[in-house]
Write a protein that holds these residues in place. Structure first.
Motif, PDB file in Angstrom:
ATOM      1  N   VAL A 223       1.307   9.964  -5.364  1.00 27.92           N
ATOM      2  CA  VAL A 223       2.524   9.274  -4.929  1.00 27.92           C
ATOM      3  C   VAL A 223       3.625   9.542  -5.948  1.00 27.92           C
ATOM      4  O   VAL A 223       3.449   9.281  -7.145  1.00 27.92           O
ATOM      5  CB  VAL A 223       2.292   7.762  -4.792  1.00 27.92           C
ATOM      6  CG1 VAL A 223       3.587   7.055  -4.374  1.00 27.92           C
ATOM      7  CG2 VAL A 223       1.180   7.483  -3.786  1.00 27.92           C
TER       8      VAL A 223
ATOM      9  N   GLY B  52      -7.167   8.864  -3.025  1.00 26.16           N
ATOM     10  CA  GLY B  52      -5.888   8.651  -2.356  1.00 26.16           C
ATOM     11  C   GLY B  52      -4.900   9.739  -2.696  1.00 26.16           C
ATOM     12  O   GLY B  52      -5.168  10.640  -3.506  1.00 26.16           O
TER      13      GLY B  52
ATOM     14  N   GLN C 145       2.220   0.250   3.372  1.00 26.75           N
ATOM     15  CA  GLN C 145       1.153   1.234   3.371  1.00 26.75           C
ATOM     16  C   GLN C 145       1.743   2.534   3.895  1.00 26.75           C
ATOM     17  O   GLN C 145       2.334   2.560   4.981  1.00 26.75           O
ATOM     18  CB  GLN C 145      -0.028   0.820   4.231  1.00 26.75           C
ATOM     19  CG  GLN C 145      -1.120   1.894   4.276  1.00 26.75           C
ATOM     20  CD  GLN C 145      -2.421   1.415   4.868  1.00 26.75           C
ATOM     21  OE1 GLN C 145      -2.854   0.296   4.594  1.00 26.75           O
ATOM     22  NE2 GLN C 145      -3.050   2.247   5.683  1.00 26.75           N
TER      23      GLN C 145
ATOM     24  N   SER D  59      -1.848   4.934   0.720  1.00 27.36           N
ATOM     25  CA  SER D  59      -1.616   4.237  -0.543  1.00 27.36           C
ATOM     26  C   SER D  59      -0.691   3.065  -0.303  1.00 27.36           C
ATOM     27  O   SER D  59       0.238   3.150   0.514  1.00 27.36           O
ATOM     28  CB  SER D  59      -0.991   5.190  -1.568  1.00 27.36           C
ATOM     29  OG  SER D  59      -0.686   4.511  -2.778  1.00 27.36           O
ATOM     30  N   TYR D  60      -0.950   1.956  -0.990  1.00 26.96           N
ATOM     31  CA  TYR D  60       0.029   0.886  -1.027  1.00 26.96           C
ATOM     32  C   TYR D  60       1.178   1.304  -1.925  1.00 26.96           C
ATOM     33  O   TYR D  60       0.966   1.859  -3.005  1.00 26.96           O
ATOM     34  CB  TYR D  60      -0.590  -0.408  -1.554  1.00 26.96           C
ATOM     35  CG  TYR D  60      -1.570  -1.062  -0.601  1.00 26.96           C
ATOM     36  CD1 TYR D  60      -1.205  -1.343   0.706  1.00 26.96           C
ATOM     37  CD2 TYR D  60      -2.842  -1.403  -1.029  1.00 26.96           C
ATOM     38  CE1 TYR D  60      -2.090  -1.940   1.586  1.00 26.96           C
ATOM     39  CE2 TYR D  60      -3.749  -2.004  -0.167  1.00 26.96           C
ATOM     40  CZ  TYR D  60      -3.366  -2.261   1.142  1.00 26.96           C
ATOM     41  OH  TYR D  60      -4.250  -2.854   1.997  1.00 26.96           O
TER      42      TYR D  60
END
Length: 651
Positions: A435, A432, A629, A646-647
């Motif tokens: 973040v 992923g 999301q 990514s959540y």
């Protein structure tokens, strides 16, 4: 500010390109010669003008077309100018009085007399205004009855560029006057009365300043006046025809310039100036444009493997018209001059041919106006869907599509031939994206991608969605992301999202809206396209697809303009929504169901009143603790996409 419907039917260029073409957007060639006075033209008698105005008013634009004819009536006819009007009216769209005729249902031809007066030439009753025979007869009868030194024809309705004008909603199949029928009607009408050409052909409609349209109609007129973009419902300011009433020797160029100036002035009055376009094209120079486009298309076809990446990157960043977040409703039109310049700048193999297109277009476009959202528009658009699945099969049947259609086939073939190891592909798909929550309250996604596909990448985006209890996700926005090669030589895509959602309110209820964001080159203005569904108060059981276009002054934090367009599935076109304060609009959002199906659906069961002046727009922080999301995607010119998501729990 007042709000009006528009006339459409079915991301930003690089600074260097805009600078290169700045001269193109303001009026093109210094050659202001007017060929409408050519003694070789046939069918002229005396001096002065006959203006034929054809209003296919059997649509939701009828109230605005009535206003246009009332403007024509302010000028009226005299010894220098004769105005003949065809108006098709419906029982469904109001009872506004037209001059001294009041209201009626069906088609009528009128001769306008002294200001405010008119005489019925023929009352047709129920008639299909999208029948080319009706238009042809209107042209022939209007000229035969009012021979003059100059002739102009203006057609008014929803426009869709090369698919044509219409529909006529009074016919069972929502008939459309397609491009072939338009040229057939004009040719037949002129031939019947021995006139070789119109001095000026105008389309008071959306999207009709299009290369394919201009090329097709070039044999039948000296000048074309039309809009590249969706056109506000107020349309043109027809009081500018006073020029012709005062001066029988006025040229087609002078008329075109007056129409453009009047349109701009009326747009300022209505508050729609940020997104307008209108251009005047010298159709006698379209042979040169055709030759340049043909050579450009042929060279790109033969060099498709080498130039396809440049084409895809240019298509993704060039000024577009009739855009929609719902790709099936997007018109896939790009500014021809900006597109050619961008491709030529990125692909030396076709640089000379691209420059020839820019030069020929600059010579042909004599005058134009644009707005903040359409800055740099060069006068004509061209059709270029990004992938073959979005291409309309009917395009190959358009007479003026030939070489460009062949180029599109070669371009799509090059996309299909991209080797698997050179397609858009993130390198850390399973892990992923990285973040990062920023100090300003936003979130940034980063991820590296395979350098083998770098040259084929056309764009990157960041999108965001609510996570639903049933396993579906509901997207409510998408923005352009960045991709570049870092100092370490690793290509990286990066997107930032400020963790807000757009809410629209009518003062009683509110609804979350899907937002597709574009920015002006100087980052001072933002443009939003918001998909919606509209329910008229007179027909609440019939939903209609719509599109809300907003312009935001970023520094002032203020929305400068708002326009809602109706999309017509039968004709593939848009037209500005006529105000119906008791109607209902509901923003649509993109939902991906648990089994992977994509559906545009209402964001609320309540809906908002379509009293446009009462609507407010705000970006509100997503509630703390909400799970979203957030996706980062890269695309290549073959339509291949790689996404990492990514959540994210909102802090």
């Amino acid at each position: 500010m007042p709000t009006v419907p528009t006339r459409l039917t079915s991301v930003v260029a690089a600074t260097s390109v805009l600078l290169l073409l700045a001269a193109c957007s303001g009026g093109g060639s210094d050659d202001s010669s007017d060929s409408s006075g050519d003694p070789g033209h046939t069918g002229r008698e005396g001096d002065g003008w006959t203006v034929l105005h054809y209003s296919m008013g059997d649509t939701n634009l009828e109230p605005f077309m009535v206003g246009d004819v009332n403007e024509l009536g302010e000028v009226g006819s005299n010894d220098n100018l004769h105005i003949r009007e065809f108006m098709d009216r419906s029982a469904e769209y109001g009872e506004d009085p037209l001059l001294d005729q009041g209201d009626w249902v069906g088609g009528r031809t009128l001769d306008l007399g002294e200001p405010g007066t008119s005489e019925v030439v023929e009352d047709f009753g129920d008639i299909d205004s999208a029948d080319p025979a009706v238009l042809a007869q209107f042209i022939a009868d209007g000229i035969e009855a009012n021979r003059a030194g100059h002739y102009a024809l203006i057609i008014s309705d929803h426009g869709a560029s090369w698919p044509g004008i219409g529909p006529d909603e009074g016919t069972a199949d929502y008939n459309v006057l397609d491009l072939a029928e338009i040229t057939e009607a004009i040719s037949t009408g002129l031939e019947e009365v021995g006139v070789d050409k119109l001095d000026l052909l105008g389309f008071d409609a959306c999207l009709m300043a299009n290369y394919e349209v201009a090329s097709a109609v070039a044999p039948y007129a000296d000048r074309l006046v039309a809009s590249q973009e969706l056109e506000p419902g107020h349309g043109w300011d027809y009081t500018t025809l006073q020029l012709l009433a005062d001066d029988p020797d006025a040229t087609a160029d002078e008329l075109g310039e007056a129409l453009i100036d009047g349109f701009e002035g009326q747009a300022v009055e209505w508050g729609t100036e940020d997104s307008i376009t209108l251009s005047m094209v010298d159709l006698t120079k379209m042979d040169d444009v055709d030759e340049a486009v043909e050579a450009f298309a042929d060279t790109m076809s033969s060099e498709s493997g080498d130039v396809a990446a440049a084409v895809g990157q240019s298509e993704a960043t060039t000024l577009g018209f009739g855009k929609s977040p719902d790709e099936t409703q997007d018109k896939h039109l790009r500014d021809l001059g900006l597109l050619a310049a961008a491709i030529g700048d990125a692909a030396p193999e076709v640089a000379d041919q691209a420059e020839a297109v820019v030069s020929a277009l600059d010579e042909a476009v004599l005058d134009s106006v644009d707005g903040a959202a359409t800055a740099g528009a060069t006068g004509l658009s061209i059709y270029i869907p990004p992938v073959p699945d979005l291409a309309d099969p009917a395009y190959v049947d358009v007479s003026s599509s030939g070489d460009w259609a062949d180029f599109l086939d070669a371009y799509y073939g090059a996309g299909e031939a991209i080797p698997a190891d050179e397609q858009a592909q993130f390198t850390e798909v399973n892990a992923g994206p990285e973040v990062v929550f920023e100090d300003d309250g936003s979130v940034t996604l980063n991820n590296t991608f395979d350098p083998a596909g770098l040259d084929n990448i056309t764009e990157a985006t960041i999108s965001y969605a609510f996570v639903n209890d049933d396993g579906s996700i509901t997207y409510f926005g998408e923005e352009i992301a960045d991709f570049e090669v870092g100092d370490d030589g690793v290509p990286t895509a990066s997107g930032n999202y400020d963790l807000t959602a757009m809410e629209i309110s009518d003062g009683e209820d509110f609804a979350t809206a899907y937002v597709e964001l574009d920015l002006s080159e100087d980052l001072s203005t933002a443009f939003f396209d918001v998909p919606m569904t509209y329910y008229a108060s007179t027909d609440p059981e019939t939903p209609q697809d719509a599109l809300l276009s907003l312009v935001l002054d970023i520094e002032a934090g203020q929305f400068e303009s708002e326009t809602i367009y109706i999309y017509n599935e039968e004709s593939g076109g848009y037209g500005e929504l006529a105000p119906d304060p008791e109607g209902i609009i509901v923003p649509d959002v993109l939902t991906i169901t648990a089994d992977g199906e994509q559906v545009w659906e209402p964001t609320t069961d309540v809906g908002l009143y379509s009293d446009i002046p009462s609507l407010t727009y705000d970006f509100v922080p997503v509630e703390s603790g909400t799970t979203l999301q957030v996706d980062l995607s890269i695309y290549d010119f073959g339509g291949n996409v790689s996404t990492v998501g990514s959540y994210v729990e909102v802090p």
